[in-house]
Write a protein that holds these residues in place. Structure first.
Motif, PDB file in Angstrom:
ATOM      1  N   UNK A   1       0.783  -1.220   0.000  1.00 30.50           N
ATOM      2  CA  UNK A   1       0.000   0.000   0.000  1.00 30.50           C
ATOM      3  C   UNK A   1       0.817   1.273   0.000  1.00 30.50           C
ATOM      4  N   UNK A   2       2.110   1.188   0.292  1.00 28.22           N
ATOM      5  CA  UNK A   2       2.935   2.386   0.344  1.00 28.22           C
ATOM      6  C   UNK A   2       3.167   2.923  -1.067  1.00 28.22           C
ATOM      7  N   UNK A   3       2.931   4.217  -1.255  1.00 29.31           N
ATOM      8  CA  UNK A   3       3.058   4.814  -2.582  1.00 29.31           C
ATOM      9  C   UNK A   3       4.502   4.844  -3.044  1.00 29.31           C
ATOM     10  N   UNK A   4       5.459   4.790  -2.096  1.00 31.44           N
ATOM     11  CA  UNK A   4       6.872   4.771  -2.492  1.00 31.44           C
ATOM     12  C   UNK A   4       7.206   3.551  -3.325  1.00 31.44           C
ATOM     13  N   UNK A   5       6.437   2.507  -3.156  1.00 26.47           N
ATOM     14  CA  UNK A   5       6.683   1.275  -3.904  1.00 26.47           C
ATOM     15  C   UNK A   5       6.438   1.458  -5.394  1.00 26.47           C
ATOM     16  N   UNK A   6       5.676   2.486  -5.759  1.00 26.04           N
ATOM     17  CA  UNK A   6       5.286   2.674  -7.157  1.00 26.04           C
ATOM     18  C   UNK A   6       6.033   3.809  -7.845  1.00 26.04           C
ATOM     19  N   UNK A   7       6.408   4.856  -7.098  1.00 23.21           N
ATOM     20  CA  UNK A   7       6.935   6.043  -7.766  1.00 23.21           C
ATOM     21  C   UNK A   7       8.382   6.357  -7.414  1.00 23.21           C
ATOM     22  N   UNK A   8       8.956   5.733  -6.412  1.00 26.57           N
ATOM     23  CA  UNK A   8      10.324   6.062  -6.013  1.00 26.57           C
ATOM     24  C   UNK A   8      11.319   4.944  -6.271  1.00 26.57           C
ATOM     25  N   UNK A   9      10.897   3.895  -6.939  1.00 29.75           N
ATOM     26  CA  UNK A   9      11.811   2.803  -7.257  1.00 29.75           C
ATOM     27  C   UNK A   9      11.320   2.111  -8.524  1.00 29.75           C
ATOM     28  N   UNK A  10      12.160   1.220  -9.047  1.00 26.56           N
ATOM     29  CA  UNK A  10      11.826   0.553 -10.299  1.00 26.56           C
ATOM     30  C   UNK A  10      11.281  -0.841 -10.140  1.00 26.56           C
ATOM     31  N   UNK A  11      10.795  -1.185  -8.944  1.00 27.83           N
ATOM     32  CA  UNK A  11      10.320  -2.555  -8.715  1.00 27.83           C
ATOM     33  C   UNK A  11       9.086  -2.861  -9.558  1.00 27.83           C
ATOM     34  N   UNK A  12       8.151  -1.930  -9.633  1.00 24.59           N
ATOM     35  CA  UNK A  12       6.930  -2.188 -10.392  1.00 24.59           C
ATOM     36  C   UNK A  12       7.217  -2.289 -11.885  1.00 24.59           C
ATOM     37  N   UNK A  13       8.092  -1.423 -12.385  1.00 25.98           N
ATOM     38  CA  UNK A  13       8.438  -1.505 -13.801  1.00 25.98           C
ATOM     39  C   UNK A  13       9.174  -2.806 -14.111  1.00 25.98           C
TER      40      UNK A  13
END
Length: 378
Positions: A152-164
């Protein structure tokens, strides 16, 4: 293979939605149109307690609590550490998904023994299976639907490349035919006032632009929103009972017959900006002013009681400081400007969700299937 990434702020109901969708598919389709596998991508859920059968758990690779203890990091820093750790080990996640798919297909086919393993029992010569013998395992041709429960932390989506990196792995290595993201937002928070709504729209737009996937934005807990959102249950500040829904369903009417906006106005950002922004903003300011007046009156009554006086002056709109009115005007202009930016992209819209309502789950499931390009078994 298809993948649905379920994201959203903490407490928005991601895990509940995953279990609700599993039950919906099982009840409506009987799991005949797809093979659903749940993937937990939240390293903070290290207790292993899930309402759904979890096929792949990232906590088998890394746990947030252990990272906090060993690296002496806080909650957000440990999440970023786990995200970067997972980004460099996508092969582990790919192999875990492949093994989970193989195990699910094997259990679905009944684990039948293929013909090649039975040939040693047959006489030499042309290999002809005996009458009634099974010539191979029953092939499960259902497409795999990965239901990925994201942090749920937004940092997981916009501050790192894990989702990409995850999306790249799903597309290129697992060759997913369709990937979409279901973004859940708590309706009781997003529809509380205009400022909360604008911040929710900005968050959704940020994830849509950054992740670059087909998105379905959802206002979850829709059944609870009208109970806790003052703008959706009555005319603000008048203290009248909850209004009755009109036959059109677009507005609500109070006991005096005056039209009152319902929560449906929050589903379309463009229509909200053009038609309902001023009314909702004024209604929220009226409620906030009444609350401030009640607070000041209470303080004056307490002060009068301490001083032994009986007279309490009423608090009116004229007592509101000019600085407060100026700040409200600036906030209004800022909120309208931000919502105008969101509306300019023509991307953000919401689908209401009540997990306990079959029609609501059906409408959302059809929208998600369309976004992922899923049309059932071919």
């Amino acid at each position: 293979m298809y993948a649905e990434l379920v994201c959203g702020t903490p407490g928005s109901g991601k895990t509940t939605y995953c279990e609700g969708k599993r039950q919906y598919i099982d009840a409506v389709h009987g799991n005949a149109d797809r093979l659903v596998l749940h993937v937990n991508l939240d390293p903070g859920n290290d207790e292993g307690i899930f309402p759904y059968p979890c096929a792949v758990d990232v906590c088998d690779l890394i746990r947030q609590r252990q990272v906090m203890e060993r690296e002496h990091l806080g909650p957000n820093g440990s999440y970023l550490f786990c995200a970067e750790f997972l980004e460099g080990r996508m092969d582990w996640l790919k192999n875990a998904i492949v093994l989970a798919v193989a195990a699910a297909r094997g259990s679905a086919s009944g684990g039948a023994t293929p013909v090649s393993s039975q040939r040693s029992q047959w006489p030499r010569g042309p290999v002809v299976p005996p009458a009634g013998a099974q010539t191979g395992p029953a092939v499960d041709r259902r497409p795999v639907w990965l239901l990925i429960d994201c942090p749920g932390q937004v940092e997981f989506y916009i501050n790192c490349g894990a989702m990409k990196a995850l999306v790249t792995m799903l597309r290129k290595e697992l060759r997913c035919d369709g990937i979409c993201m279901t973004h859940l937002c708590d309706a009781s928070v997003a529809c509380r006032d205009v400022s909360q709504y604008v911040s929710t729209c900005l968050l959704c737009l940020t994830c849509m632009v950054d992740v670059e996937l087909p998105h379905v934005n959802v206002l979850s807990k829709w059944d609870l929103a009208e109970e806790v959102c003052p703008l959706g249950r009555h005319v603000v500040g008048r203290g009248i009972p909850p209004p009755h829904t009109s036959s059109s369903g677009d507005h609500q009417r109070d006991v005096a017959g005056e039209d009152v906006d319902g929560l449906e106005v929050f589903l379309d950002t463009t229509a909200f900006l053009e038609e309902h922004f001023d009314r909702q903003w004024n209604a929220h300011n009226e409620l906030a002013g009444r609350r401030r007046q009640a607070t000041v009156s209470h303080r004056r009554m307490a002060h009068a009681a301490d001083e032994g006086g009986d007279e309490v002056n009423e608090v009116g709109d004229d007592d509101e400081p000019a600085a407060v009115k100026r700040q409200q005007r600036h906030r209004r202009e800022l909120a309208r400007s931000m919502l105008d930016v969101v509306s300019g992209y023509s991307l953000v819209g919401f689908v209401p969700l009540d997990v306990n309502d079959v029609s609501s789950m059906k409408a959302l499931a059809e929208r998600v299937d369309s976004a992922a390009g899923f049309f059932g078994v071919t």
